[in-house]
Design a protein around this motif. Structure first.
Motif, PDB file in Angstrom:
ATOM      1  N   LEU A 168      49.790  67.330-126.001  1.00 25.12           N
ATOM      2  CA  LEU A 168      50.745  67.810-124.996  1.00 25.12           C
ATOM      3  C   LEU A 168      50.473  67.205-123.623  1.00 25.12           C
ATOM      4  CD1 LEU A 168      51.077  71.584-125.991  1.00 25.12           C
ATOM      5  CD2 LEU A 168      52.838  69.803-126.161  1.00 25.12           C
ATOM      6  N   ASP A 169      49.176  67.039-123.293  1.00 29.08           N
ATOM      7  CA  ASP A 169      48.846  66.375-122.024  1.00 29.08           C
ATOM      8  C   ASP A 169      49.393  64.951-122.005  1.00 29.08           C
ATOM      9  OD1 ASP A 169      47.583  68.615-121.081  1.00 29.08           O
ATOM     10  OD2 ASP A 169      45.569  67.987-121.726  1.00 29.08           O
ATOM     11  N   ARG A 170      49.235  64.242-123.109  1.00 24.00           N
ATOM     12  CA  ARG A 170      49.781  62.886-123.190  1.00 24.00           C
ATOM     13  C   ARG A 170      51.300  62.891-123.096  1.00 24.00           C
ATOM     14  NH1 ARG A 170      47.444  60.635-128.596  1.00 24.00           N
ATOM     15  NH2 ARG A 170      48.848  58.905-128.022  1.00 24.00           N
ATOM     16  N   ALA A 171      51.922  63.887-123.719  1.00 22.44           N
ATOM     17  CA  ALA A 171      53.378  63.989-123.631  1.00 22.44           C
ATOM     18  C   ALA A 171      53.824  64.256-122.198  1.00 22.44           C
ATOM     19  CB  ALA A 171      53.878  65.096-124.555  1.00 22.44           C
ATOM     20  N   GLN A 172      53.069  65.097-121.483  1.00 24.45           N
ATOM     21  CA  GLN A 172      53.410  65.365-120.083  1.00 24.45           C
ATOM     22  C   GLN A 172      53.289  64.097-119.243  1.00 24.45           C
ATOM     23  OE1 GLN A 172      51.094  68.452-118.270  1.00 24.45           O
ATOM     24  NE2 GLN A 172      52.221  68.357-116.329  1.00 24.45           N
ATOM     25  N   ASP A 173      52.220  63.304-119.467  1.00 21.92           N
ATOM     26  CA  ASP A 173      52.064  62.049-118.731  1.00 21.92           C
ATOM     27  C   ASP A 173      53.232  61.099-119.023  1.00 21.92           C
ATOM     28  OD1 ASP A 173      49.694  63.002-117.716  1.00 21.92           O
ATOM     29  OD2 ASP A 173      48.431  62.007-119.220  1.00 21.92           O
ATOM     30  N   ALA A 174      53.611  61.012-120.296  1.00 22.46           N
ATOM     31  CA  ALA A 174      54.734  60.144-120.651  1.00 22.46           C
ATOM     32  C   ALA A 174      56.030  60.625-120.009  1.00 22.46           C
ATOM     33  CB  ALA A 174      54.884  60.081-122.172  1.00 22.46           C
ATOM     34  N   ALA A 175      56.244  61.944-119.945  1.00 24.08           N
ATOM     35  CA  ALA A 175      57.447  62.472-119.307  1.00 24.08           C
ATOM     36  C   ALA A 175      57.468  62.156-117.812  1.00 24.08           C
ATOM     37  CB  ALA A 175      57.537  63.979-119.540  1.00 24.08           C
ATOM     38  N   GLU A 176      56.314  62.248-117.157  1.00 23.30           N
ATOM     39  CA  GLU A 176      56.250  61.921-115.726  1.00 23.30           C
ATOM     40  C   GLU A 176      56.526  60.440-115.485  1.00 23.30           C
ATOM     41  OE1 GLU A 176      52.415  63.242-114.564  1.00 23.30           O
ATOM     42  OE2 GLU A 176      52.956  65.367-114.484  1.00 23.30           O
ATOM     43  N   LEU A 177      55.994  59.590-116.384  1.00 27.54           N
ATOM     44  CA  LEU A 177      56.278  58.165-116.249  1.00 27.54           C
ATOM     45  C   LEU A 177      57.768  57.883-116.459  1.00 27.54           C
ATOM     46  CD1 LEU A 177      53.211  56.594-118.105  1.00 27.54           C
ATOM     47  CD2 LEU A 177      53.676  56.576-115.648  1.00 27.54           C
ATOM     48  N   ALA A 178      58.387  58.568-117.441  1.00 26.99           N
ATOM     49  CA  ALA A 178      59.819  58.396-117.667  1.00 26.99           C
ATOM     50  C   ALA A 178      60.620  58.836-116.443  1.00 26.99           C
ATOM     51  CB  ALA A 178      60.252  59.190-118.894  1.00 26.99           C
ATOM     52  N   LEU A 179      60.198  59.942-115.815  1.00 31.91           N
ATOM     53  CA  LEU A 179      60.874  60.408-114.608  1.00 31.91           C
ATOM     54  C   LEU A 179      60.750  59.382-113.480  1.00 31.91           C
ATOM     55  CD1 LEU A 179      62.421  62.695-113.226  1.00 31.91           C
ATOM     56  CD2 LEU A 179      60.229  63.723-112.629  1.00 31.91           C
ATOM     57  N   ALA A 180      59.561  58.790-113.356  1.00 31.48           N
ATOM     58  CA  ALA A 180      59.373  57.763-112.327  1.00 31.48           C
ATOM     59  C   ALA A 180      60.260  56.546-112.603  1.00 31.48           C
ATOM     60  CB  ALA A 180      57.901  57.349-112.271  1.00 31.48           C
ATOM     61  N   GLU A 181      60.361  56.156-113.877  1.00 22.25           N
ATOM     62  CA  GLU A 181      61.232  55.037-114.236  1.00 22.25           C
ATOM     63  C   GLU A 181      62.680  55.344-113.880  1.00 22.25           C
ATOM     64  OE1 GLU A 181      60.598  52.121-115.517  1.00 22.25           O
ATOM     65  OE2 GLU A 181      58.501  52.227-116.127  1.00 22.25           O
ATOM     66  N   LEU A 182      63.131  56.554-114.174  1.00 24.35           N
ATOM     67  CA  LEU A 182      64.507  56.927-113.855  1.00 24.35           C
ATOM     68  C   LEU A 182      64.754  56.917-112.351  1.00 24.35           C
ATOM     69  CD1 LEU A 182      65.111  59.849-116.396  1.00 24.35           C
ATOM     70  CD2 LEU A 182      66.196  57.600-116.397  1.00 24.35           C
ATOM     71  N   ARG A 183      63.770  57.393-111.580  1.00 27.36           N
ATOM     72  CA  ARG A 183      63.922  57.369-110.123  1.00 27.36           C
ATOM     73  C   ARG A 183      64.035  55.936-109.610  1.00 27.36           C
ATOM     74  NH1 ARG A 183      59.296  61.919-108.790  1.00 27.36           N
ATOM     75  NH2 ARG A 183      60.644  63.765-109.036  1.00 27.36           N
ATOM     76  N   THR A 184      63.249  55.023-110.193  1.00 27.43           N
ATOM     77  CA  THR A 184      63.318  53.620-109.785  1.00 27.43           C
ATOM     78  C   THR A 184      64.690  53.040-110.065  1.00 27.43           C
ATOM     79  OG1 THR A 184      60.952  53.346-110.228  1.00 27.43           O
ATOM     80  CG2 THR A 184      62.290  51.351-110.108  1.00 27.43           C
TER      81      THR A 184
END
Length: 422
Positions: A273-289
C-alpha cells in the motif's frame, strides 16, 4: 514617506521616458540610414527610367525598357526586405511580365515605378537631412574642444558663420548643438515614418490582389493552427500514456496485490500500500505537469507580468523583464506570449552562449509586442530544429507576426506581435 514614494516613482517615470526617447531616436536614425541606402538605389533606378523614357522619344529606348523595369524591381525588392525587417509584411510580387505591353499594364510594375519616383527624391532628401541632424549636433557639441585650432574668422561648423573669439562663443555653438540634438529627437521618428510611407503604400499588393493574398495567408494560418493543435494533442497523449497512465496502472496492480496479501500477510500488504501511495503521488505530479503544459496556472494566479518574471528567475542566463501591459489580455493571448517567452529563454540558455537576456512586453492599442534579446553568438536559424519554428507556428496560428534577427556574432532578437483586442 508617501512624498518620498511619489518622488521616487516620478523619478523612475522620467528615467523610463528618457530611456524610451533615446531608444526611439536611435531606432529612427537606423531606419533613416537604411532608407537612405534604398533611396540611393531608387534614385539610380529613377535616373535609368528617365534616360530610357527620353531615348524612347527618339525610338531607341524600347529594347532597354525590360532592363529598366528589372532595375526598378531590384530597388523595390531591397525596400521590401528593409521594411519587412522592421515588422511591415510586404509579400513579393510575381515576376515582371515578359511582354512590354503586359509589363506596362501590370499594376505591380506601375506601383513600383511610382515608388522609385517618390522614394528616390523625397526619401533621399529625408535620409540626407535626417543623417545631417545628429552629425551637426555632434559637431556643435564638440566645438569647444577644438575651436582653438581654427582661425577665428572661419566661424563654427554648419550654419555658424560668425567670428569665434573665445570659449564663450564656442559654448554658444555648443548650445546650438543641444538644439540640433533636440530637433533630432523630435523629428527623427516622424521623418523615419514619412520616409517609409511610399514603400508601405506603393509596395503593398494592389487592392484587387490584397484580398486574394489575405485569403491565402489565412488558409495557411489555419493549416498551421491545425498542425500545431495536432502536435499539442500528440504531446499531451504521449505525456499521459508514458507518465500518468503507467503510474495509475501500477497503482491498480499494487492495490490488487495488497488486497490479496491482506489476509495472508498484513505487514506485506502495508508495504504494498505504501508503494501504491507513492505511485499515486507520482501520477498526480505527472497530471499536474501535463495541466501546466496546457494552461499554466501561474497566469491566472499572478498575471502575465508575474508569470514572465517567474520564467526569468528560472532561466539559466541572467534575464531582465520589463512589462508594460495595463489590465489583462485574453487568456489565449497571454498563454501564447508565455509559451513564446518560455521557449525563447530555453533556446537562450541551451544554444546561444549568452551572458545576459532581456524580455520586453508592451501593449500598444490592440497589439501586444514582445521582444526577447540576448547577447549570444547569434546565427540562430529556425530550420535547424531549435524550437524557433514552433514559436513561429504558434504566433502565426494566432494571426500574429514573428520576426527573427540573428546575425553571426549576435545579438539575437525575437520580435512578436499578437492581436489582443481593443
Amino acid at each position: 514617506m508617501a512624498e518620498a514614494d511619489t518622488g521616487g516613482s516620478r523619478e523612475r517615470g522620467v528615467r523610463r521616458y528618457l530611456r524610451d526617447r533615446v531608444r526611439i531616436s536611435v531606432d529612427a536614425l537606423e531606419h533613416l540610414v537604411g532608407g537612405l541606402g534604398t533611396a540611393i538605389l531608387a534614385f539610380a533606378a529613377l535616373l535609368l527610367l528617365s534616360v530610357v523614357a527620353l531615348a524612347c522619344l527618339v525610338g531607341i529606348g524600347l529594347p532597354v525598357i525590360p532592363s529598366a523595369l528589372k532595375a526598378v524591381r531590384s530597388a523595390a525588392r531591397r525596400e521590401r526586405a528593409r521594411l519587412s525587417r522592421w515588422g511591415f509584411r510586404l509579400p513579393e510580387p510575381p515576376p515582371v511580365p515578359a511582354g512590354l505591353r503586359q509589363a506596362l499594364r501590370d499594376p505591380w510594375v506601375r506601383r513600383e515605378c511610382g515608388f522609385v519616383a517618390l522614394h528616390g527624391t523625397v526619401g533621399l532628401a529625408l535620409g540626407v537631412f535626417g543623417l545631417s541632424l545628429p552629425l551637426s549636433a555632434v559637431q556643435n557639441l564638440l566645438f569647444p574642444f577644438y575651436f582653438w585650432l581654427l582661425p577665428p574668422e572661419e566661424g563654427g561648423p554648419g550654419l555658424v558663420n560668425w567670428r569665434i573669439d573665445g570659449l564663450p562663443d564656442a559654448l554658444v555653438v555648443a548650445l546650438i548643438g543641444v538644439g540640433w540634438l533636440a530637433v533630432t529627437v523630435a523629428l527623427g521618428p516622424r521623418m523615419a515614418r514619412l520616409q517609409a510611407l511610399p514603400g508601405r503604400r506603393l509596395l503593398a499588393p494592389p487592392p484587387d490582389v490584397d484580398a486574394s493574398l489575405r485569403i491565402a495567408e489565412l488558409t495557411a494560418t489555419r493549416a498551421a493552427a491545425l498542425d500545431a493543435h495536432a502536435v499539442e494533442l500528440r504531446r499531451i497523449e504521449r505525456s499521459l500514456h508514458d507518465g500518468a497512465q503507467n503510474r495509475l496502472v501500477a497503482v491498480t496492480v499494487l492495490l490488487g496485490a495488497a488486497r490479496r496479501a491482506l489476509a495472508r500477510d498484513p505487514a506485506q500488504a502495508a508495504q504494498v500500500l505504501d508503494r501504491a501511495q507513492d505511485a499515486a503521488e507520482l501520477a498526480l505530479a505527472e497530471l499536474r505537469t501535463v495541466v501546466r503544459g496546457i494552461l499554466p496556472p501561474v497566469l491566472d494566479d499572478r498575471g502575465l507580468a508575474g508569470a514572465l518574471h517567474g520564467l526569468a528567475a528560472g532561466c539559466g542566463v541572467p534575464c531582465t523583464v520589463e512589462v508594460e501591459v495595463p489590465g489583462r489580455c485574453a487568456a489565449s493571448v497571454e498563454t501564447t506570449a508565455y509559451f513564446v517567452v518560455a521557449e525563447a529563454l530555453t533556446n537562450v540558455a541551451r544554444h546561444s552562449g549568452a551572458s545576459t537576456a532581456a524580455v520586453t512586453v508592451r501593449r500598444e492599442a490592440d497589439r501586444l509586442h514582445l521582444s526577447i534579446t540576448d547577447d549570444g553568438r547569434g546565427g540562430a536559424d529556425e530550420r535547424h530544429g531549435s524550437g524557433i519554428g514552433g514559436i513561429r507556428r504558434r504566433v502565426e496560428a494566432h494571426d500574429g507576426r514573428f520576426t527573427l534577427t540573428s546575425p553571426p556574432g549576435g545579438p539575437t532578437t525575437i520580435f512578436v506581435e499578437l492581436p489582443c483586442g481593443s
